[in-house]
Design a protein around this motif. Structure first.
Motif: not given
Length: 844
Positions: A569-577, A582-591, A830-834, A842-843
């Motif tokens: 996961l750490r190789k393709f999901i940004p650390e802050n997600e 975060g949204p990258s999970w959904g982009h990579h088809w995590a239902d 904002s893109e700074t939103d989590t 939550t974090k």
């Protein structure tokens, strides 16, 4: 410095061609034993690439660059075989499309044309030789020039193509006069799959996003022959009595001259991975101008048959064929093949009113239970990121998982020769959806249909010598999307008939054949089923209730999802997600909703306490569902004759079906499958996974044997423990004989031991031979709980999933993130939103 590099390149090419000349030079007298085809593989990192607006490359004159010039030195570096995206990623033009949501940012790439160039030198004498360029695979459309001469165009990702180049190639002992420049224009890839179905891999489906792959993904070779040349060789095996075989050597040959030639064929056949005598056959045929097919029967005494690894040895032969005229060499072809025959029989227990096709595979007369998975490959959808080492590791892992088959299904390409070579050697059979037909709505235009079928013929002819290939299929899930079922059936039957004119293998037209359109087309109610309902209809029934209702002759797809390992996961999901998702999970088809529900059904908890807990739970859930399903179908043999998981690997880093992730790392589910696919399997049948403290646990112990080997005087044992590994009950029983190729219930188990169990209990099984050697072991985790109440809660989860899908559609991953949908009062400002997924903590 630039000119010095150019001179070094010329010298290296000169030395290379001098070494080639030491081989079987066409037009020279060479013994068959020492023969080999003279060719140069143009693969490597020596290519250059340039981006142009569509149509502008020709206007700018790129195809007319002088071969002596060095202008392409400033173009970007590229690799062949490879793909456009990987070349751009390596030079820093795009960010890694696999990482985060970068694939969206790379969509501009597929709207340009890309020019690939290679400069090389030819110094040898080409008198009495034909030189051709062989392109093994270009995805998708291209135009080719050599030294400014237009050679031609091609469309179709899977069919190879060639050009004779004597008129265009430059050869000299002088450096500049020997310079050549090969120029390839890659057109922007097609944007509508239905327009190119069967000739390009579908780029849609729920394991990829809208980024269309393209590139020169297979080698380009320059081949030198005499004026008569071998176009194709097929060794068609036939098993005969008394351990003998007949191999029909079918040679497609071309005489390029105006007069008939007396051509001598010299054939040798011998064992490749075993010792054998050399069988030599020499004959002469008069070959008229043009292309012809010459056939010659060759007898092989005491033939060593090719078998799947769990039945016998995967014996391979090597054929060498040279053609000559008056002892002067013209061409040479080396082919690996195996002697095996494949037939199909009807599955017992189903009538012909229920099924349309025989579904039991016989290899060399022996029935085989197919323990398979859909390949899910190639190893990378961007082929420039794959390697021979990846293929080797993945085939080794398939065998480690006790698979005897891999199914290439119709969402993926038919695979490169290396894949089949490795399966041949490993004794793993292959079902092949010959060309990928991801849409059910093909054009009715006859030219389109004929071109599509021709692509399939090209694919099967290139692969037909591989003994691992045992089954051809037609159009994966075509009927699920077919607006004209009758036309779809007619097309698939025509495709199969044409394929079988070129190879002696069984063919079935589609998978599945149980949907509404399939029935409208005339297929029967109990055809091959895709067992996907647990995932797509999540919550309708607990896993065991769903599994126990499945009764079909064969299951080409059984699908359930999981998340890759944390290190992957750490190789393709940004650390802050990475956690909470975060949204990258959904982009990579995590239902994420289905994954939480699946965890609940498996463990009674959604397991969202931490990243590691969640990841492990999804993988264990996937493994347990696969295990119970596999065992259900295996107990049902011979009525059921095979199962393929969906799927084995994944061709990019996603959160979907594979049990091995994109980084070739095994998930925890891999070991569940490995256990369930043991050729000899001791297993437990039970009606539910949740039991109350007030009832006795009951189940049935079965033994399935896929080997053609009896086991006598065995001991089977069971142990039931609580969460703390305290033994609650144990026992053993004797087994006089386990028959070969059998499935049998041996013991009804009924024990009242659950009164003091708090959460889970475990059943462990072992099967040993008379010398106490372990034959098979298995284990199960079951729950203390109320089956009916849990099923009701699970159904409520499913209803919520379906309601949300009705609003957002299945593919819209925004539905998991309230900040993106604006639900529950959240706003994305904002893109700074989590942004974190609904249903996760939550974090801090």
């Amino acid at each position: 410095m630039k000119y010095n590099k150019k001179i070094k390149l010329i010298i290296l090419n000169f030395v290379f061609f001098i070494s080639l000349a030491a081989l079987a030079q066409p037009g020279s007298e060479v013994s068959h034993k020492n023969n080999s085809q003279l060719s140069q593989d143009l693969s490597g990192f020596k290519w250059k690439m340039k981006m142009m607006l569509p149509g502008e490359g020709i206007k700018a004159g790129l195809h007319e660059l002088p071969p002596e010039d060095i202008e392409t030195l400033v173009w970007n570096a590229a690799q062949v075989p490879g793909d456009v995206y990987t070349d751009l990623w390596k030079i820093g033009a795009i960010d890694d499309p696999y990482f985060g949501r970068n694939s969206v940012k790379a969509q501009w790439v597929m709207h340009y044309e890309w020019w690939y160039s290679l400069q090389f030198n030819v110094t040898q004498n080409l008198t009495d030789q034909l030189v051709r360029l062989d392109f093994e695979g270009v995805d998708y459309a291209c135009d080719i020039w050599l030294n400014g001469h237009f050679l031609g165009s091609h469309e179709g990702a899977f069919s190879g193509f060639s050009f004779d180049i004597n008129h265009a190639i430059r050869s000299s002992k002088k450096n500049l006069a020997s310079s050549n420049i090969l120029m390839i224009r890659l057109a922007p890839p097609p944007q509508v799959n239905a327009k190119v179905a069967g000739r390009k891999t579908p780029w849609f489906g729920d394991y990829w996003r809208d980024l269309i792959p393209f590139g020169i993904y297979r080698p380009i070779k320059m081949v030198y022959t005499g004026k008569t040349r071998i176009k194709d060789v097929y060794l068609r095996p036939k098993i005969e009595a008394n351990n003998n075989a007949k191999v029909t050597l079918e040679v497609e040959i071309e005489n390029t001259e105006a007069e008939a030639k007396d051509i001598t064929f010299t054939s040798t056949i011998q064992g490749k991975n075993f010792k054998s005598d050399i069988i030599t056959t020499v004959f002469t045929e008069k070959i008229a101008p043009g292309k012809h097919t010459i056939k010659k029967d060759i007898s092989i005494k005491d033939a060593k048959l090719w078998w799947p690894w769990d039945i016998g040895k995967p014996n391979l032969y090597i054929s060498k064929l040279s053609i000559s005229e008056n002892k002067i060499n013209h061409d040479f072809k080396e082919t690996t093949f195996g002697i095996r025959e494949v037939k199909m029989e009807w599955n017992p227990g189903f009538t012909k009113d229920e099924v349309s096709f025989p579904r039991t595979t016989l290899i060399n007369g022996k029935k085989i239970f197919i323990r398979s998975a859909c390949w899910g490959g190639p190893p990378d959808i961007f082929t420039g990121r794959t390697s021979k080492e990846k293929y080797k590791k993945l085939i080794q892992l398939a065998k480690e998982a006790n698979m005897n088959n891999i199914r290439i299904f119709g969402w993926h390409p038919s695979e490169i020769p290396l894949f089949y070579e490795l399966c041949n050697e490993a004794g793993i059979t292959v079902w092949n959806d010959v060309i990928p037909l991801g849409t059910g709505n093909l054009s009715h235009d006859e030219d389109f249909i004929a071109t599509t079928i021709a692509e399939g013929v090209a694919v099967i002819k290139e692969r037909r010598n591989n003994p691992s290939l045992i089954m051809m299929e037609g159009g994966e899930e075509m009927f699920l999307r077919s607006g004209d079922p009758k036309f779809t059936r007619d097309f698939l039957e025509r495709l199969g008939k044409t394929l079988q004119e070129n190879i002696d293998l069984p063919y079935v037209p589609d998978s599945p054949l149980t949907c509404e359109a399939s029935q409208e087309a005339g297929y029967k109610p109990k055809e091959a089923v895709h067992a996907l309902a647990y995932f797509y209809n999540m919550g309708h029934a607990p896993m065991e209730d769903w599994i126990n209702k499945l009764d079909f002759p064969i299951v080409p797809e059984l699908a359930i999802t999981s998340v890759p390992n944390v290190e992957s996961l750490r190789k393709f999901i940004p650390e802050n997600e990475i956690w909470p998702p975060g949204p990258s999970w959904g982009h990579h088809w995590a239902d994420l909703d289905r994954l939480r529900a699946q965890n609940f059904d498996t463990f009674g908890s959604e397991k969202t306490g931490s990243l590691q807990e969640f990841v492990d739970a999804t993988q264990d859930a996937q493994g347990i569902i696969f295990q119970l399903s596999i065992e259900h179908f295996r107990r049902n043999k011979p009525k059921t004759s095979g199962i393929a998981l969906c799927h084995f690997i994944t061709y990019w880093p996603d959160m979907k079906w594979g049990i091995v992730d994109n980084y070739q790392q095994k998930k925890r589910s891999f070991n569940y499958v490995k256990t369930a696919y043991q050729p000899v399997l001791i297993n437990l049948q039970f009606e539910k996974r949740r039991w109350s403290n007030n009832e006795a646990f009951n189940g049935k112990i079965w033994i399935v044997n896929d080997f053609y080997k009896e086991y006598k005087d065995c001991i089977a044992s069971y142990t039931i423990t609580n969460d703390n590994a305290v033994v609650l009950n144990k026992g053993s029983f004797k087994i006089d004989k386990i028959d070969e190729n059998s499935s049998k219930k041996w013991l009804d188990l009924n024990v009242d031991v659950l009164k003091k169990v708090k959460n889970n209990f475990h059943v462990n099984l072992e099967l040993k031979d008379k010398n106490s050697n372990l034959i098979s072991k298995n284990k199960y985790m079951l729950l203390i709980g109320n089956h009916t109440a849990a099923a009701k809660e699970f159904k409520a989860m499913g209803n919520e999933i379906r309601q949300r899908n009705a609003t957002y559609k299945y593919s819209n991953y925004n539905q998991f993130f309230d900040k993106l949908t604006g639900e529950n009062g959240e706003v994305y400002e904002s893109e700074t939103d989590t942004i974190i997924a609904r249903g996760f903590k939550t974090k801090n």
